[in-house]
Design an enzyme around this catalytic site. Structure first.
Site, short mmCIF file in Angstrom:
data_model
loop_
_atom_site.label_atom_id
_atom_site.label_comp_id
_atom_site.label_asym_id
_atom_site.label_seq_id
_atom_site.Cartn_x
_atom_site.Cartn_y
_atom_site.Cartn_z
N ASP A 88 0.00 -6.19 0.37
CA ASP A 88 1.19 -5.26 0.94
C ASP A 88 1.19 -5.38 2.28
O ASP A 88 0.44 -5.22 3.27
CB ASP A 88 0.82 -4.05 0.56
CG ASP A 88 1.70 -2.73 0.98
OD1 ASP A 88 2.89 -3.26 1.20
OD2 ASP A 88 1.42 -1.77 0.75
N ASP A 90 3.21 -3.58 5.23
CA ASP A 90 4.36 -2.32 5.54
C ASP A 90 4.50 -2.13 7.12
O ASP A 90 3.71 -2.42 7.86
CB ASP A 90 3.53 -1.26 5.31
CG ASP A 90 4.44 -0.19 4.94
OD1 ASP A 90 5.51 0.16 5.69
OD2 ASP A 90 4.03 1.01 3.99
N ASP A 215 -2.20 -4.54 4.14
CA ASP A 215 -3.08 -3.30 3.83
C ASP A 215 -4.14 -3.96 2.95
O ASP A 215 -4.34 -4.16 1.90
CB ASP A 215 -2.19 -2.43 2.90
CG ASP A 215 -2.88 -0.95 2.55
OD1 ASP A 215 -4.06 -1.03 2.53
OD2 ASP A 215 -1.95 -0.14 2.50
#
EC number: 2.7.7.-
Length: 312
Positions: A88, A90, A215
């Site tokens: 992930d 972000d 992440d």
């Protein structure tokens, strides 16, 4: 709630969910009223779709793991069979000027997230020989990378942590190299280098080039829930849209444009907060209390971001 009606219509008529082995996944749903519904299982995508149309959740997730009994509430009784390796990226976690303090989705911040995603894919393919099975725009500020190959399915938390450390360059020390770089010399790494020689040499000059801001909790958690590709992001109303590699070679405005789910009609929107800026290609200048007529996708985005309310 008007936004919920738009979501239901999308799921009934347009949604295309991109998930394999539905019958082995746990699904979770966050209703518009709040809370979380977990430990749901379905035998087919059609059964999943019927449930979604009936319940119309705000957010939809599926497990990265495969289970013998995905609907079992006791995690120890689910029967873990393996898990995809998921990353992930972000924009909220990127320390770039474009991503700092942005109240709405910024194309410049999303461009930074896209470049970080390209860097991650390069490391996965060139250095770990792992090819992404699925690349997904999250529908908000980032991207998800799914790897579903057999070689990663049985990796435990410890092994996934090692992958995270490799990608984030944990433990890299430029003083342990001795290579001639221009007029300077540094020590040659005596043990196995972190990544390719090119990446290591770049990192000697600038250690930040070695790291990819993923992440880490998402990647190392073998029971993690991830947003269902093809579903709507309940923070924006944009589609969590599967992409191809070539999409990451273009500007992010192309990705955002394709992710807009609600293309028809206008809605009345009452601002409860002031806003000056651009929202999904629409220039906005509003004070608290202003009532404006906006394209449906913009009004829905602003309501989900709690800038105000849509009015009939």
């Amino acid at each position: 709630m008007i936004t919920e009606v738009f979501f239901r219509n999308f799921y009934r008529n347009y949604a295309k969910f991109d998930v394999v082995s539905v019958e082995r996944r746990e699904f979770a749903f966050q209703p518009f009223g709040g809370g979380m519904v977990r430990h749901k299982s379905f035998n087919s995508v059609d059964e999943l779709r019927r449930y979604i149309v009936e319940k119309t959740p705000k957010h939809i997730y599926h497990s990265v793991a495969y289970y013998e009994r995905p609907g079992e509430e006791d995690m120890d009784r689910k029967g873990w069979l393996g898990a995809d390796l998921v990353f992930d990226i972000d924009g909220d976690h990127l320390n770039t000027e474009a991503c700092k303090g942005s109240a709405v989705v910024s194309l410049r911040c999303l461009e930074d997230a896209k470049e970080e995603t390209n860097k991650l894919i390069d490391i996965l393919v060139r250095e770990l020989d792992l090819r992404p099975t699925r690349i997904v725009f999250s529908g908000n500020r980032g991207f998800h990378i799914h790897i579903t190959s057999e070689e990663v399915l049985k990796l435990g938390t410890k092994e996934r942590r090692e992958v995270v450390n490799f990608i984030k360059g944990v433990g890299f020390d430029p003083s342990r190299f001795e290579v001639k770089l221009g007029r300077r010399r540094v020590k040659l790494y005596e043990e196995e280098p972190v990544g390719s020689l090119l990446r290591v040499r770049q990192a000697v000059e600038n250690p930040d080039t070695l790291r990819v801001e993923i992440d880490e909790v998402v990647t190392q958690d073998i029971h993690r829930l991830i947003r269902l590709p093809g579903s709507l992001n309940g923070k924006t109303g944009l589609v969590a849209m599967p992409l191809e590699l070539k999409d990451l070679e273009r500007g992010v405005e192309n990705i955002v444009e394709r992710a807009i789910a609600f293309r028809k009609g206008n809605l009345k929107f009452r601002f409860e907060k002031p806003l000056i800026g651009e929202v999904l290609f629409e220039k906005i200048e509003a004070r608290a209390g202003d009532l404006k007529i906006l394209p449906a996708h913009v009004a829905i985005y602003l309501e989900l971001q709690e800038f105000g309310k849509i009015y009939d």
